[in-house]
Design an enzyme around this catalytic site. Structure first.
Site, PDB file in Angstrom:
ATOM      1  N   GLU A 129      70.096   0.026 -34.830  1.00 19.35           N
ATOM      2  CA  GLU A 129      68.930   0.243 -34.201  1.00 19.35           C
ATOM      3  C   GLU A 129      68.681  -0.158 -32.885  1.00 19.35           C
ATOM      4  OE1 GLU A 129      65.318   1.863 -33.391  1.00 19.35           O
ATOM      5  OE2 GLU A 129      66.043   2.064 -35.475  1.00 19.35           O
ATOM      6  N   ASP A 139      65.563  11.470 -33.274  1.00 19.53           N
ATOM      7  CA  ASP A 139      64.611  11.799 -32.213  1.00 19.53           C
ATOM      8  C   ASP A 139      65.118  13.447 -31.909  1.00 19.53           C
ATOM      9  OD1 ASP A 139      63.236  12.588 -29.899  1.00 19.53           O
ATOM     10  OD2 ASP A 139      62.823  10.552 -29.242  1.00 19.53           O
ATOM     11  N   GLU A 149      60.999   5.158 -44.841  1.00 17.44           N
ATOM     12  CA  GLU A 149      59.661   5.092 -44.655  1.00 17.44           C
ATOM     13  C   GLU A 149      58.978   6.298 -44.120  1.00 17.44           C
ATOM     14  OE1 GLU A 149      61.333   0.694 -44.339  1.00 17.44           O
ATOM     15  OE2 GLU A 149      61.740   2.824 -43.378  1.00 17.44           O
ATOM     16  N   TYR A 150      59.750   6.816 -43.013  1.00 15.33           N
ATOM     17  CA  TYR A 150      59.274   8.060 -42.417  1.00 15.33           C
ATOM     18  C   TYR A 150      59.335   9.243 -43.414  1.00 15.33           C
ATOM     19  CZ  TYR A 150      58.920  11.694 -38.686  1.00 15.33           C
ATOM     20  OH  TYR A 150      58.748  12.649 -37.890  1.00 15.33           O
ATOM     21  N   GLU A 151      60.240   9.288 -43.947  1.00 15.76           N
ATOM     22  CA  GLU A 151      60.713  10.492 -45.273  1.00 15.76           C
ATOM     23  C   GLU A 151      59.394  10.354 -46.245  1.00 15.76           C
ATOM     24  OE1 GLU A 151      64.243  11.912 -48.011  1.00 15.76           O
ATOM     25  OE2 GLU A 151      64.557  10.266 -46.769  1.00 15.76           O
TER      26      GLU A 151
END
Length: 217
Positions: free
Chosen positions: A69, A118, A192-194
């Site tokens: 990350e 992204d 978390e995004y999913e």
């Protein structure tokens, strides 16, 4: 989304060098020594806040997981999750994926996960996409023969682009799923995004790729 600055992040990283490896280049070719075993190594590029990698590490204790990350304000959150989990089969790297071949030796990885990268939708930013051919060459170098790449995204444009890029660069497409959660795959672990976008009804796209052709040394 702009991440909130965390003024304590530098101190936190310095206090936990065994979780967020402070000099990862020095371990190139000997990551098994870091984990003190010969288990396969799976890499997540863009590990975000760490939910996926922690859940995968719990589900597969006989696999070693490394998360990359680049955002310092995000990786400290992932590191906190790792520490709370007490999973010994996770390490995090605060580096850019551009440095992949500096970090890993030839054939050192078994699988690479690209989760909600992204999409860089503008044509002038194509080179930044993690499925642009220069990145694929790096993946070929560090993955073992028949190693896998798993891509998940909510962006159809990136998904279509990536499928074409994989195919054009000598990789074999093993699976294409246009609505991952409709398929009810019990092995899937969400980021978390999913979770956020699945709750809104957004389809999640996934493909699984086999890498048979090696890059240059």
């Amino acid at each position: 989304m702009r991440q909130r600055h965390k003024p304590w992040a530098d101190d936190f990283l310095q206090e936990h060098p065994d979780t967020v490896i402070s000099n990862p280049v020095s371990y190139r070719g000997r990551w098994k020594d870091v984990f003190a075993n010969d288990a396969p190594i799976h890499l997540e590029i863009g590990t975000g806040k760490g939910q996926f990698i922690v859940e995968m590490a719990k589900q597969y204790p006989n696999i070693n997981f490394i998360g990359i990350e680049v955002a310092k304000s995000i990786i400290v959150t992932a590191a906190q999750k790792v520490l709370v989990s007490e999973q010994l089969n996770i390490r995090l790297l605060h580096v850019d994926a551009e440095r992949l071949t500096e970090l890993f030796a030839k054939d050192e990885l078994t699988k690479i996960c690209l989760n909600f990268s992204d999409p860089w939708p503008k044509n002038r930013h194509e080179k930044r996409r993690l499925t642009y051919y220069t990145f694929l060459d790096k993946y070929k170098e560090v993955l073992r023969p028949n190693g896998e790449i798993i891509l998940k995204t909510d962006n159809m444009g990136l998904f279509e682009y990536s499928l074409a890029s994989f195919s054009q660069n000598g990789m074999r497409i093993e699976e294409v799923n246009l609505d991952l959660h409709e398929a009810d795959d019990s092995t899937n672990r969400m980021t978390e995004y999913e979770e956020k976008f699945t709750a809104k009804g957004q389809p999640i796209y996934r493909c699984r790729i086999t890498c048979n052709h090696k890059g240059n040394s």
